[in-house]
Design a protein around this motif. Structure first.
Motif, PDB file in Angstrom:
ATOM      1  N   ASN A  38       0.799  -1.143  -0.094  1.00 35.45           N
ATOM      2  CA  ASN A  38       0.066   0.009  -0.057  1.00 35.45           C
ATOM      3  C   ASN A  38       0.853   1.205  -0.056  1.00 35.45           C
ATOM      4  OD1 ASN A  38      -2.539  -1.343  -0.345  1.00 35.45           O
ATOM      5  ND2 ASN A  38      -2.605  -1.652   2.072  1.00 35.45           N
ATOM      6  N   SER A  39       2.127   1.098   0.236  1.00 33.42           N
ATOM      7  CA  SER A  39       2.850   2.414   0.096  1.00 33.42           C
ATOM      8  C   SER A  39       3.550   2.498  -1.015  1.00 33.42           C
ATOM      9  CB  SER A  39       4.228   2.393   1.357  1.00 33.42           C
ATOM     10  OG  SER A  39       5.024   1.276   0.631  1.00 33.42           O
ATOM     11  N   PHE A  40       3.119   1.518  -2.057  1.00 35.54           N
ATOM     12  CA  PHE A  40       3.600   1.726  -3.299  1.00 35.54           C
ATOM     13  C   PHE A  40       2.357   2.641  -4.281  1.00 35.54           C
ATOM     14  CE2 PHE A  40       3.340   0.651  -8.131  1.00 35.54           C
ATOM     15  CZ  PHE A  40       4.430   1.378  -8.412  1.00 35.54           C
ATOM     16  N   ASN A  41       2.606   3.907  -4.320  1.00 33.43           N
ATOM     17  CA  ASN A  41       1.717   4.868  -5.194  1.00 33.43           C
ATOM     18  C   ASN A  41       2.301   5.503  -6.224  1.00 33.43           C
ATOM     19  OD1 ASN A  41      -1.096   4.391  -3.686  1.00 33.43           O
ATOM     20  ND2 ASN A  41       0.418   4.765  -1.831  1.00 33.43           N
ATOM     21  N   ASN A  42       1.325   5.635  -7.368  1.00 33.28           N
ATOM     22  CA  ASN A  42       2.152   6.629  -8.643  1.00 33.28           C
ATOM     23  C   ASN A  42       0.884   6.915  -9.479  1.00 33.28           C
ATOM     24  OD1 ASN A  42       3.246   7.055 -11.255  1.00 33.28           O
ATOM     25  ND2 ASN A  42       5.228   5.879 -10.519  1.00 33.28           N
ATOM     26  N   ASP A  43       0.943   8.223  -9.459  1.00 31.10           N
ATOM     27  CA  ASP A  43      -0.259   8.753 -10.264  1.00 31.10           C
ATOM     28  C   ASP A  43      -0.372   8.434 -11.946  1.00 31.10           C
ATOM     29  OD1 ASP A  43      -1.082   9.865  -8.137  1.00 31.10           O
ATOM     30  OD2 ASP A  43      -0.343  11.771  -8.521  1.00 31.10           O
ATOM     31  N   LYS A  44       0.914   7.837 -12.267  1.00 31.89           N
ATOM     32  CA  LYS A  44       1.054   7.795 -13.777  1.00 31.89           C
ATOM     33  C   LYS A  44       0.640   6.350 -14.150  1.00 31.89           C
ATOM     34  CE  LYS A  44       4.642  11.218 -13.839  1.00 31.89           C
ATOM     35  NZ  LYS A  44       6.226  11.232 -14.231  1.00 31.89           N
ATOM     36  N   VAL A  45       0.352   5.489 -13.213  1.00 31.95           N
ATOM     37  CA  VAL A  45      -0.022   4.176 -13.643  1.00 31.95           C
ATOM     38  C   VAL A  45      -1.441   3.835 -12.705  1.00 31.95           C
ATOM     39  CG1 VAL A  45       2.516   3.465 -14.071  1.00 31.95           C
ATOM     40  CG2 VAL A  45       1.520   3.055 -11.624  1.00 31.95           C
ATOM     41  N   VAL A  46      -1.856   2.514 -13.400  1.00 28.62           N
ATOM     42  CA  VAL A  46      -2.923   2.090 -12.760  1.00 28.62           C
ATOM     43  C   VAL A  46      -2.468   0.928 -11.885  1.00 28.62           C
ATOM     44  CG1 VAL A  46      -5.070   0.703 -12.906  1.00 28.62           C
ATOM     45  CG2 VAL A  46      -4.479   2.478 -14.698  1.00 28.62           C
ATOM     46  N   ILE A  47      -2.637   1.049 -10.565  1.00 27.84           N
ATOM     47  CA  ILE A  47      -2.233   0.239  -9.605  1.00 27.84           C
ATOM     48  C   ILE A  47      -3.344  -1.024  -9.216  1.00 27.84           C
ATOM     49  CG2 ILE A  47      -1.147  -0.529  -7.564  1.00 27.84           C
ATOM     50  CD1 ILE A  47      -0.042   2.638  -7.551  1.00 27.84           C
ATOM     51  N   CYS A  48      -3.033  -2.164  -9.414  1.00 25.21           N
ATOM     52  CA  CYS A  48      -3.951  -3.355  -8.959  1.00 25.21           C
ATOM     53  C   CYS A  48      -3.461  -4.019  -7.890  1.00 25.21           C
ATOM     54  CB  CYS A  48      -4.342  -4.189  -9.990  1.00 25.21           C
ATOM     55  SG  CYS A  48      -5.224  -3.489 -11.325  1.00 25.21           S
ATOM     56  N   ARG A  49      -4.122  -4.246  -6.687  1.00 25.08           N
ATOM     57  CA  ARG A  49      -3.573  -4.884  -5.450  1.00 25.08           C
ATOM     58  C   ARG A  49      -3.648  -6.671  -5.621  1.00 25.08           C
ATOM     59  NH1 ARG A  49      -0.111  -1.077  -3.858  1.00 25.08           N
ATOM     60  NH2 ARG A  49      -1.280   1.036  -3.680  1.00 25.08           N
ATOM     61  N   SER A  50      -4.352  -6.847  -6.541  1.00 31.82           N
ATOM     62  CA  SER A  50      -4.590  -8.554  -6.600  1.00 31.82           C
ATOM     63  C   SER A  50      -5.025  -8.860  -7.967  1.00 31.82           C
ATOM     64  CB  SER A  50      -5.902  -9.021  -5.756  1.00 31.82           C
ATOM     65  OG  SER A  50      -6.812  -8.240  -6.227  1.00 31.82           O
ATOM     66  N   LEU A  51      -4.978 -10.146  -8.364  1.00 35.50           N
ATOM     67  CA  LEU A  51      -5.103 -10.609  -9.447  1.00 35.50           C
ATOM     68  C   LEU A  51      -6.832 -10.351  -9.717  1.00 35.50           C
ATOM     69  CD1 LEU A  51      -3.758 -14.116 -10.517  1.00 35.50           C
ATOM     70  CD2 LEU A  51      -2.793 -11.719 -10.964  1.00 35.50           C
ATOM     71  N   ASN A  52      -7.740 -10.402  -8.726  1.00 30.78           N
ATOM     72  CA  ASN A  52      -9.087  -9.866  -9.048  1.00 30.78           C
ATOM     73  C   ASN A  52      -9.145  -8.620  -9.441  1.00 30.78           C
ATOM     74  OD1 ASN A  52     -10.856 -12.137  -8.828  1.00 30.78           O
ATOM     75  ND2 ASN A  52     -11.038 -11.986  -6.325  1.00 30.78           N
ATOM     76  N   GLN A  53      -8.529  -7.642  -8.829  1.00 28.59           N
ATOM     77  CA  GLN A  53      -8.711  -6.373  -8.918  1.00 28.59           C
ATOM     78  C   GLN A  53      -7.956  -6.182 -10.543  1.00 28.59           C
ATOM     79  OE1 GLN A  53      -7.137  -4.038  -5.857  1.00 28.59           O
ATOM     80  NE2 GLN A  53      -7.467  -2.050  -7.135  1.00 28.59           N
ATOM     81  N   LEU A  54      -7.127  -6.632 -10.842  1.00 32.50           N
ATOM     82  CA  LEU A  54      -6.658  -6.686 -12.300  1.00 32.50           C
ATOM     83  C   LEU A  54      -7.611  -7.154 -13.294  1.00 32.50           C
ATOM     84  CD1 LEU A  54      -4.097  -6.325 -14.395  1.00 32.50           C
ATOM     85  CD2 LEU A  54      -3.648  -8.791 -13.897  1.00 32.50           C
TER      86      LEU A  54
END
Ligand code: NAP
Length: 167
Positions: free
Chosen positions: A67-83
């Motif tokens: 959760n400390s990895f954040n970046n406005d320029k990319v879409v972040i998915c935290r799990s395969l389900n979310q992906l």
């Protein structure tokens, strides 16, 4: 979705968080295949990109549970389900899995095709791709002639997922 990768003679793909080799014509064909498409990568691969900048003119999706990895320029998915939910927005043919080892391993069964640049050399590696020649679900369908760049020989191969097409 499809995967795209470069491997050495032992199916090695990386070492110390970096690629084994940078072959300019291979980088060009990677760009040509993925431009204006969606690229899916693990956090380690994202952090290995030059200046940690997203790949230009592509939608960059980065997998990370941190959760400390954040970046406005990319879409972040935290799990395969979310992906998988995120990928519903796109034509599956436009989605490219671009590494690294852990992400290829998790998504390979969902890929219809893999584009592999085969480098005719052995490197010290700590990350690998599955050896598709030893996997009965995958079939080599095309392989280019040998190319050469800076005395490094390489070819472009395409494998298809026979199991996937049977579905
Ligand atoms: N030869 C090639 O074509 C090629 C292509 C790409 C990469 N590479 C090489 O491969 C190496 C990196 O591979 P790697 O396996 O170490 O790392 P990676 O797959 O790029 O990234 C791993 C990270 O992705 C995140 N992740 C993975 N699965 C996830 C999931 N299901 N849900 C949420 N987050 C998930 C985790 O991040 P968090 O720790 O933040 O949770 C994990 O630590 C490097 O050496 C790179 O140069 C080679």
């Amino acid at each position: 979705m499809k995967a795209i990768v470069s491997v050495d003679l032992n199916w090695g793909i990386g070492c110390g968080g970096q690629l084994l080799e940078r072959i300019s014509p291979d980088m060009k064909q990677f760009k040509q295949k993925t431009l204006n498409k969606v690229v899916v990568m693990g956090r380690e691969t994202f952090e290995s990109l030059p200046k940690m900048e997203p790949l230009k003119e592509r939608i960059n999706i980065v997998l990370s549970k941190d959760n400390s990895f954040n970046n406005d320029k990319v879409v972040i998915c935290r799990s395969l389900n979310q992906l998988f939910n995120e990928l519903l927005k796109y034509n599956t043919e436009d989605v490219f899995v671009i590494g690294g080892q852990s992400v290829y391993e998790q998504l390979l069964t969902y890929c219809t095709k893999v584009y592999i640049t085969k480098i005719q050399k052995e490197y010290r590696a700590d990350k690998y791709f599955v050896n598709l020649d030893e996997d009965k679900n995958w079939e080599l369908v095309t392989e280019s002639e040998l190319h050469e760049y800076n005395n490094i020989k390489f070819s472009y191969a395409t494998y298809v997922n026979k199991d996937y097409y049977k579905l």
